[in-house]
Design an enzyme around this catalytic site. Structure first.
Site, mmCIF file in Angstrom:
data_model
loop_
_atom_site.group_PDB
_atom_site.id
_atom_site.type_symbol
_atom_site.label_atom_id
_atom_site.label_comp_id
_atom_site.label_asym_id
_atom_site.label_seq_id
_atom_site.Cartn_x
_atom_site.Cartn_y
_atom_site.Cartn_z
ATOM 1 N N THR A 102 -3.435 51.869 26.538
ATOM 2 C CA THR A 102 -4.227 52.619 27.521
ATOM 3 C C THR A 102 -3.827 54.086 27.540
ATOM 4 O O THR A 102 -4.677 54.979 27.664
ATOM 5 C CB THR A 102 -4.062 52.011 28.925
ATOM 6 N N SER A 319 27.770 61.708 -7.728
ATOM 7 C CA SER A 319 29.043 61.631 -7.020
ATOM 8 C C SER A 319 29.574 63.023 -6.728
ATOM 9 O O SER A 319 29.349 63.969 -7.483
ATOM 10 C CB SER A 319 30.071 60.855 -7.865
ATOM 11 N N SER A 320 30.306 63.116 -5.613
ATOM 12 C CA SER A 320 30.969 64.370 -5.270
ATOM 13 C C SER A 320 32.367 64.439 -5.871
ATOM 14 O O SER A 320 33.028 65.474 -5.788
ATOM 15 C CB SER A 320 31.060 64.503 -3.742
ATOM 16 N N LYS A 325 28.584 61.503 -13.251
ATOM 17 C CA LYS A 325 28.017 60.232 -12.789
ATOM 18 C C LYS A 325 26.591 60.454 -12.288
ATOM 19 O O LYS A 325 26.320 61.386 -11.538
ATOM 20 C CB LYS A 325 28.860 59.645 -11.658
#
Length: 473
Positions: A102, A319-320, A325
């Site tokens: 509504t 990856s850090s 990777k």
């Protein structure tokens, strides 16, 4: 900074100050205050669907002699502006709300009425010219407007999802052709089974996606059946006979959608199982896509210490801390979207089941979940095609190496040497680490030429093709 100016509006609850420059009214504002649930805006496509419905209703009521032509034209113009992208910021109610929708219906009624009043020279908040309930909502109820808007929105969103799925189907078909000659080891339960061609695997993916598209087509047909004209409980109370007869054809024409009026408006008002069917089709598709994504992650794993059978396009650093990777980020996001779609399907199922008597009050959560599922799956497929599937390459040499050094090829050799001898060779291969092919040739069971013929990629991977009759004892 000047202070914001307000106008005072009144409803059955009382009076309330509404910002002077907005097109929504008192009921929309109350709903926004009551239901700050997701913090998100209403989906733009359901806003457009409501505009189509209100436009069709104004045209139909005018044709039936229930609405003054000037008022009808002003409502139509306001609706056209919404369809053109205007006034969307005035739809302020949260997607998840109480009241069976509504709040959303009244938000549309108030925005359209206030804009129509302006068009006719009136002011926002003065509903003596165009009234949200008496004019914009004439012949309607939340209980036929909102499910209709939900179905129309679903159809439009599904159309886009199908487009992306067809792109995926085509991309997989192309990869199936490209990889048709690449023989690899088939695996069941992650154990070496029998050889298969990489192209056959991708062909199977394309067939599964096409089946999902067809399943979605069938579910979409249920979205075309509307309960417009049924008003509150499907009995059509307060809807003129001429309006009841013309509202769905008019809505079909102005929206350019194939829509039909339900045979039983009471059933169509009470029961939301069509949304469950659509959600089920979307979920099934999500399951298919997630399984494909799983396979791609496995086949590309490594690349040195895993399967390394295919290469996925490198899209970002993985990856850090680990240089070089690269992760399978696109299949991963497809998996995550699938998990969310499956969860949404559970919510939709429970909400549809929870309806009582003449109405289901839980359409808002059904729409929120369903629209999210369709949208996110479409976006996931888009990035899957563009950033993953089209750039996949095969490591054909590695695939062939696994076949030739797998004990699994003994299954292909079994018809030529017998089950007992094949089992002995398999055990010896496992124990010594030697290849099945080498052991058979060294023991003089078959020649190298015979082994090459048996291990022919097509012969090993096509039903009904056999070279046994060409082999000599």
């Amino acid at each position: 900074m000047s202070e914001q100016e307000f106008r005072t509006e009144k409803d059955s609850i009382g009076t309330k100050n509404v910002p002077e420059d907005v097109y929504y009214g008192v009921q929309s504002l109350r709903a926004a205050e009551n239901f700050h649930i997701t913090g998100l805006n209403m989906h733009p496509e359901i806003i457009n669907s409501l505009a189509y419905i209100k436009k069709a209703a104004a045209i139909t009521n005018c044709e039936a002699g229930l609405l003054d032509k000037k008022i009808a034209q002003a409502i139509v113009k306001a609706c056209d502006e919404i369809l053109g992208g205007k006034l969307h910021e005035d739809f302020i109610v949260d997607p998840i709300q109480g009241g069976a929708g509504t709040s959303l219906n009244m938000n549309a009624n108030e925005v359209i009425a206030n804009r129509a009043n302006e068009i006719l020279g009136g002011k926002k908040g003065d509903y003596s010219i165009v009234n949200p309930n008496d004019h914009v909502n004439c012949g309607q109820s939340t209980n036929d407007v909102i499910p209709t808007a939900g179905k129309m929105t679903s159809l439009r969103l599904l159309k886009n999802l199908k487009k992306e799925l067809m792109r995926l189907h085509t991309a997989l078909e192309k990869k199936a052709e490209e990889f048709d000659g690449v023989i690899k080891m088939g695996r069941t339960q992650l154990q070496d089974a029998v050889p298969i061609r990489l192209g056959q695997e991708f062909k199977a993916y394309s067939v599964a996606v096409l089946r999902d598209i067809r399943r979605m087509d069938k579910a979409m047909d249920e979205m075309r059946t509307l309960n417009m004209g049924g008003t509150a409980v499907g009995t059509g109370l307060n809807a003129d006979e001429a309006y009841l007869r013309r509202i769905v054809p008019n809505l079909s024409e102005i929206s350019d959608m194939e829509l039909v009026q339900a045979y039983d408006l009471i059933d169509s008002t009470q029961n939301l199982d069509p949304f469950v069917a659509v959600s089920g089709a979307v979920k099934a598709c999500a399951v298919t896509l997630s399984k494909i994504a799983n396979d791609l992650r496995l086949m590309s794993s490594g690349p040195r210490a895993g399967f390394g059978e295919i290469n996925l396009p490198a899209k970002q650093n993985g990856s850090s801390i680990m240089p070089g990777k690269v992760n399978p980020v696109i299949p991963e996001v497809v998996n995550q979207v699938a998990f969310n779609v499956i969860g949404n399907d559970v919510t939709i199922t429970m909400a549809a089941e929870a309806g009582q008597l003449e109405l289901n009050a839980f359409e808002p959560i059904i729409f929120y979940c369903l629209f999210q599922s369709i949208d996110t799956l479409g976006y996931a497929v888009q990035t899957f095609v563009d950033n993953c599937v089209t750039g996949i390459t095969a490591n054909e040499t590695r695939c062939r190496y696994f076949v030739e050094n797998s004990v699994g090829i003994i299954t292909a050799i079994c018809p030529y040497v017998g089950y007992q001898k094949a089992a002995e060779i398999a055990k010896e291969a496992i124990k010594t680490g030697e290849s099945v092919k080498k052991l058979i040739i060294e023991q003089g069971i078959l020649t190298e030429e015979q082994m090459d013929e048996i291990l022919d990629p097509v012969q090993m991977t096509e039903p009904g093709i056999s070279g046994k009759e060409h082999l000599t004892d």
